[in-house]
Design a protein around this motif. Structure first.
Motif, PDB file in Angstrom:
ATOM      1  N   ASP A 102      -4.681   4.109  -4.004  1.00  0.00           N
ATOM      2  CA  ASP A 102      -4.300   5.238  -3.158  1.00  0.00           C
ATOM      3  C   ASP A 102      -4.262   4.817  -1.685  1.00  0.00           C
ATOM      4  OD1 ASP A 102      -6.922   5.338  -2.082  1.00  0.00           O
ATOM      5  OD2 ASP A 102      -7.575   6.847  -3.525  1.00  0.00           O
ATOM      6  N   GLU A 103      -3.868   5.747  -0.829  1.00  0.00           N
ATOM      7  CA  GLU A 103      -3.693   5.425   0.594  1.00  0.00           C
ATOM      8  C   GLU A 103      -4.995   4.985   1.251  1.00  0.00           C
ATOM      9  OE1 GLU A 103      -0.826   5.090   2.313  1.00  0.00           O
ATOM     10  OE2 GLU A 103       0.081   5.400   0.352  1.00  0.00           O
ATOM     11  N   GLN A 104      -6.095   5.603   0.884  1.00  0.00           N
ATOM     12  CA  GLN A 104      -7.387   5.227   1.458  1.00  0.00           C
ATOM     13  C   GLN A 104      -7.767   3.805   1.048  1.00  0.00           C
ATOM     14  OE1 GLN A 104     -10.600   7.922   0.605  1.00  0.00           O
ATOM     15  NE2 GLN A 104     -12.086   6.742   1.771  1.00  0.00           N
ATOM     16  N   GLN A 105      -7.533   3.460  -0.210  1.00  0.00           N
ATOM     17  CA  GLN A 105      -7.815   2.106  -0.687  1.00  0.00           C
ATOM     18  C   GLN A 105      -6.911   1.087  -0.001  1.00  0.00           C
ATOM     19  OE1 GLN A 105      -7.159   3.134  -4.811  1.00  0.00           O
ATOM     20  NE2 GLN A 105      -9.315   2.747  -5.300  1.00  0.00           N
ATOM     21  N   LYS A 106      -5.633   1.440   0.180  1.00  0.00           N
ATOM     22  CA  LYS A 106      -4.713   0.537   0.873  1.00  0.00           C
ATOM     23  C   LYS A 106      -5.172   0.287   2.303  1.00  0.00           C
ATOM     24  CE  LYS A 106      -0.317   1.455   0.640  1.00  0.00           C
ATOM     25  NZ  LYS A 106       0.987   2.121   0.476  1.00  0.00           N
ATOM     26  N   ALA A 107      -5.585   1.349   2.986  1.00  0.00           N
ATOM     27  CA  ALA A 107      -6.036   1.205   4.373  1.00  0.00           C
ATOM     28  C   ALA A 107      -7.287   0.339   4.453  1.00  0.00           C
ATOM     29  CB  ALA A 107      -6.301   2.576   4.984  1.00  0.00           C
ATOM     30  N   GLU A 108      -8.217   0.536   3.536  1.00  0.00           N
ATOM     31  CA  GLU A 108      -9.448  -0.262   3.535  1.00  0.00           C
ATOM     32  C   GLU A 108      -9.145  -1.728   3.235  1.00  0.00           C
ATOM     33  OE1 GLU A 108     -13.232  -1.551   3.943  1.00  0.00           O
ATOM     34  OE2 GLU A 108     -12.438   0.398   4.523  1.00  0.00           O
ATOM     35  N   ARG A 109      -8.278  -1.975   2.270  1.00  0.00           N
ATOM     36  CA  ARG A 109      -7.912  -3.355   1.928  1.00  0.00           C
ATOM     37  C   ARG A 109      -7.191  -4.010   3.109  1.00  0.00           C
ATOM     38  NH1 ARG A 109      -9.216  -7.978   0.018  1.00  0.00           N
ATOM     39  NH2 ARG A 109      -7.554  -9.108  -1.018  1.00  0.00           N
ATOM     40  N   THR A 110      -6.328  -3.250   3.776  1.00  0.00           N
ATOM     41  CA  THR A 110      -5.624  -3.774   4.941  1.00  0.00           C
ATOM     42  C   THR A 110      -6.620  -4.150   6.038  1.00  0.00           C
ATOM     43  OG1 THR A 110      -3.672  -2.450   4.410  1.00  0.00           O
ATOM     44  CG2 THR A 110      -3.822  -3.301   6.656  1.00  0.00           C
ATOM     45  N   ARG A 111      -7.596  -3.291   6.280  1.00  0.00           N
ATOM     46  CA  ARG A 111      -8.631  -3.590   7.282  1.00  0.00           C
ATOM     47  C   ARG A 111      -9.390  -4.862   6.925  1.00  0.00           C
ATOM     48  NH1 ARG A 111      -8.899   1.952   7.684  1.00  0.00           N
ATOM     49  NH2 ARG A 111     -10.381   2.242   5.993  1.00  0.00           N
ATOM     50  N   LEU A 146      -8.424  -7.406   5.048  1.00  0.00           N
ATOM     51  CA  LEU A 146      -7.586  -8.597   5.198  1.00  0.00           C
ATOM     52  C   LEU A 146      -7.310  -8.907   6.665  1.00  0.00           C
ATOM     53  CD1 LEU A 146      -5.082  -8.088   2.256  1.00  0.00           C
ATOM     54  CD2 LEU A 146      -6.884  -9.813   2.436  1.00  0.00           C
ATOM     55  N   ALA A 147      -7.062  -7.886   7.481  1.00  0.00           N
ATOM     56  CA  ALA A 147      -6.825  -8.118   8.901  1.00  0.00           C
ATOM     57  C   ALA A 147      -8.049  -8.772   9.535  1.00  0.00           C
ATOM     58  CB  ALA A 147      -6.482  -6.808   9.607  1.00  0.00           C
ATOM     59  N   GLN A 148      -9.233  -8.328   9.146  1.00  0.00           N
ATOM     60  CA  GLN A 148     -10.476  -8.921   9.654  1.00  0.00           C
ATOM     61  C   GLN A 148     -10.578 -10.390   9.226  1.00  0.00           C
ATOM     62  OE1 GLN A 148     -13.047  -7.322  11.397  1.00  0.00           O
ATOM     63  NE2 GLN A 148     -14.462  -9.026  11.381  1.00  0.00           N
ATOM     64  N   GLN A 149     -10.272 -10.669   7.971  1.00  0.00           N
ATOM     65  CA  GLN A 149     -10.339 -12.042   7.470  1.00  0.00           C
ATOM     66  C   GLN A 149      -9.348 -12.947   8.202  1.00  0.00           C
ATOM     67  OE1 GLN A 149      -9.838 -11.921   3.220  1.00  0.00           O
ATOM     68  NE2 GLN A 149     -11.687 -10.709   2.907  1.00  0.00           N
ATOM     69  N   ILE A 150      -8.149 -12.439   8.436  1.00  0.00           N
ATOM     70  CA  ILE A 150      -7.137 -13.217   9.150  1.00  0.00           C
ATOM     71  C   ILE A 150      -7.618 -13.502  10.571  1.00  0.00           C
ATOM     72  CG2 ILE A 150      -4.788 -13.164  10.101  1.00  0.00           C
ATOM     73  CD1 ILE A 150      -4.095 -11.376   7.572  1.00  0.00           C
ATOM     74  N   TRP A 151      -8.117 -12.467  11.236  1.00  0.00           N
ATOM     75  CA  TRP A 151      -8.623 -12.611  12.606  1.00  0.00           C
ATOM     76  C   TRP A 151      -9.717 -13.669  12.677  1.00  0.00           C
ATOM     77  CZ3 TRP A 151     -13.483 -10.403  14.494  1.00  0.00           C
ATOM     78  CH2 TRP A 151     -13.621 -10.475  15.874  1.00  0.00           C
ATOM     79  N   GLU A 152     -10.647 -13.607  11.731  1.00  0.00           N
ATOM     80  CA  GLU A 152     -11.736 -14.587  11.710  1.00  0.00           C
ATOM     81  C   GLU A 152     -11.222 -15.990  11.400  1.00  0.00           C
ATOM     82  OE1 GLU A 152     -14.704 -13.014   9.046  1.00  0.00           O
ATOM     83  OE2 GLU A 152     -15.310 -11.489  10.496  1.00  0.00           O
ATOM     84  N   ALA A 153     -10.291 -16.095  10.463  1.00  0.00           N
ATOM     85  CA  ALA A 153      -9.749 -17.399  10.088  1.00  0.00           C
ATOM     86  C   ALA A 153      -9.006 -18.057  11.249  1.00  0.00           C
ATOM     87  CB  ALA A 153      -8.809 -17.261   8.883  1.00  0.00           C
ATOM     88  N   GLU A 154      -8.445 -17.242  12.129  1.00  0.00           N
ATOM     89  CA  GLU A 154      -7.718 -17.774  13.282  1.00  0.00           C
ATOM     90  C   GLU A 154      -8.622 -17.999  14.491  1.00  0.00           C
ATOM     91  OE1 GLU A 154      -4.224 -15.507  14.191  1.00  0.00           O
ATOM     92  OE2 GLU A 154      -3.256 -16.057  12.312  1.00  0.00           O
ATOM     93  N   GLY A 155      -9.914 -17.848  14.305  1.00  0.00           N
ATOM     94  CA  GLY A 155     -10.841 -18.104  15.408  1.00  0.00           C
ATOM     95  C   GLY A 155     -11.101 -16.904  16.297  1.00  0.00           C
ATOM     96  N   ARG A 156     -10.826 -15.695  15.782  1.00  0.00           N
ATOM     97  CA  ARG A 156     -11.071 -14.441  16.507  1.00  0.00           C
ATOM     98  C   ARG A 156     -10.331 -14.338  17.848  1.00  0.00           C
ATOM     99  NH1 ARG A 156     -17.477 -13.361  15.238  1.00  0.00           N
ATOM    100  NH2 ARG A 156     -17.253 -13.465  12.979  1.00  0.00           N
TER     101      ARG A 156
END
Length: 54
Positions: A2-11, A13-23
């Motif tokens: 659902d939309e809430q699950q999509k938003a949480e998963r997006t958050r 992944l965005a956090q993981q990407i940010w961390e992987a790129e050195g914040r």
């Protein structure tokens, strides 16, 4: 998913990407867009798996 699950998963992944790129600062929109594309691909894969008989 659902939309809430999509938003949480997006958050997540965005956090993981940010961390992987050195914040790096100032990249949140790009990270969010990348995460949205990944979530869309995950959903597509789940739908495909449900369509394929096993």
């Amino acid at each position: 998913m659902d939309e809430q699950q999509k938003a949480e998963r997006t958050r997540e992944l965005a956090q993981q990407i940010w961390e992987a790129e050195g914040r790096p600062e100032g990249q949140s929109a790009r990270h969010w867009q990348m995460a949205e594309r990944l979530v869309a691909a995950e959903i597509e894969a789940l739908l495909h798996d449900q369509e394929v008989p096993r």
